[in-house]
Write an enzyme that holds these catalytic residues in place. Structure first.
Site, PDB file in Angstrom:
ATOM      1  N   SER A 145       0.836  -1.197   0.000  1.00  0.00           N
ATOM      2  CA  SER A 145       0.000   0.000   0.000  1.00  0.00           C
ATOM      3  C   SER A 145       0.878   1.257   0.000  1.00  0.00           C
ATOM      4  CB  SER A 145      -0.957  -0.047   1.199  1.00  0.00           C
ATOM      5  OG  SER A 145      -2.021   0.854   1.040  1.00  0.00           O
TER       6      SER A 145
ATOM      7  N   ASP B 235      -8.926  -5.481  -4.779  1.00  0.00           N
ATOM      8  CA  ASP B 235      -8.422  -4.164  -4.402  1.00  0.00           C
ATOM      9  C   ASP B 235      -9.355  -3.086  -4.960  1.00  0.00           C
ATOM     10  OD1 ASP B 235      -6.104  -3.338  -2.854  1.00  0.00           O
ATOM     11  OD2 ASP B 235      -4.956  -4.777  -4.038  1.00  0.00           O
TER      12      ASP B 235
ATOM     13  N   HIS C  94      -7.341  -6.064  -0.342  1.00  0.00           N
ATOM     14  CA  HIS C  94      -6.179  -5.227  -0.027  1.00  0.00           C
ATOM     15  C   HIS C  94      -5.462  -5.675   1.247  1.00  0.00           C
ATOM     16  CE1 HIS C  94      -3.915  -1.460  -0.395  1.00  0.00           C
ATOM     17  NE2 HIS C  94      -4.015  -1.338   0.913  1.00  0.00           N
TER      18      HIS C  94
END
Length: 317
Positions: free
Chosen positions: A144, A229, A261
């Site tokens: 991320s 995601d 995610h």
């Protein structure tokens, strides 16, 4: 669709509610880190600078001897959440494969700015190289916001730090590579990021205008995104991958099936998880490839030297 929603991974989770998913992710990281610290030989809170947040943890394989590869992980959390103290997801699995694992800390917002975080990550990697100069390669993995910080290392000026790290590969997982859209969302409130800040810290935009990298200097880079995601993470990952290819980098792209995610990283606690296997196998393949390339370059150098010594000098010039 509202831009913020496009950048909120918790809104795109299928199996759990947003709050439950975040709790699960946090608990998995906390449990994995406690287990790693209880069962793995480690050095904790190793300073890489003078700042309070300039710390890293190092976990070693059980029977470590000689030079080691170092898998260096940078946690996510939109540059405003997360901690190295809850991010040792992959330690047990990778140390069992003979890989040392480094977990980096950095000053999250509002204490840290993007510029400061990039500087911290740069200094931390330089410090690993200084501490273990005979390593078998430093492999960066970011998740991320951590993938953004890892990608910024492609642009680092290592001469300013007096050392060139033995970087051998990148695993960029569910990342953001152009933070400019975040400026226009409430996610920017703790960051106080200006458009200029975003431009300066955008690996996507900076690599678009960077000179093409020579083949010998290109690290293998794996850009990864989860099937579930958020849409903007998919778009940014694919666009960054394409930018890397146009720039001459040795890049590849993977969309991992049926993970969101958060699952994409916490499943690194599982031995049979595809990314765990990819990381372990990829490290070993890259190590052997690096050794082969170094030998090939040495052979070429030897051949050139021999050729030059065998050619009579032209004394008529």
């Amino acid at each position: 669709m509202e831009l913020e929603t496009q950048y909120l991974p918790s809104k795109w989770i299928l199996r759990l509610g947003a709050e439950e998913a975040l709790r699960t992710y946090s608990q998995m990281g906390d449990d994995a880190t406690k287990t790693a610290r209880a069962t793995t030989r480690s050095l904790l809170d190793v300073p890489y600078g003078d700042g309070e947040g300039d710390k890293l943890d190092i976990y070693f394989p059980k029977d470590a001897s000689g030079a080691l590869p170092f898998f260096t992980f940078i946690h996510g959390g939109y540059w405003q959440n997360g901690s190295k103290d809850t991010s040792a997801f992959m330690v047990d699995q990778l140390t069992a494969q003979g890989v040392a694992v480094v977990i980096l800390a950095y000053d999250i917002a509002p204490k840290g700015t993007l510029d400061h975080m990039v500087d911290q990550v740069t200094r931390s990697i330089a410090s690993v190289q200084r501490r273990y100069p005979c390593n078998e390669g430093i492999y960066l993995c970011g998740h991320s916001a951590g993938a953004h910080l890892a990608a910024m290392m492609l642009l680092a000026n290592w001469t300013e730090h007096g050392v060139t790290p033995n970087l051998r590969g990148f695993f960029l997982v569910s990342g953001i590579y152009d933070p400019e859209p975040i400026v226009h969302t409430p996610l920017n409130a703790p960051l106080l990021m200006t458009p200029e800040d975003a431009q300066r810290n955008s690996p996507q935009r900076r690599l678009e205008v960077a000179p093409k990298q020579p083949v010998d200097a290109a690290y293998p880079i794996l850009v990864i995104v989860g099937q579930h995601d958020a849409p903007e993470f998919h778009r940014q990952s694919r666009e960054f991958y394409q930018t890397l290819l146009r720039g001459g980098w040795k890049a590849s792209f993977e969309e991992l099936h049926d993970v969101d995610h958060f699952e994409i990283i916490w499943k690194l606690t599982q031995k049979d998880y595809v990314l765990t296997q990819t990381s372990a196998l990829g490290l070993h393949l890259l190590i052997h490839e690096s050794i082969w390339l170094e030998q090939e370059q040495a052979d070429r150098s030897t051949n050139r030297t021999g050729l030059q010594s065998s050619v009579p000098a032209n004394r008529g010039a």
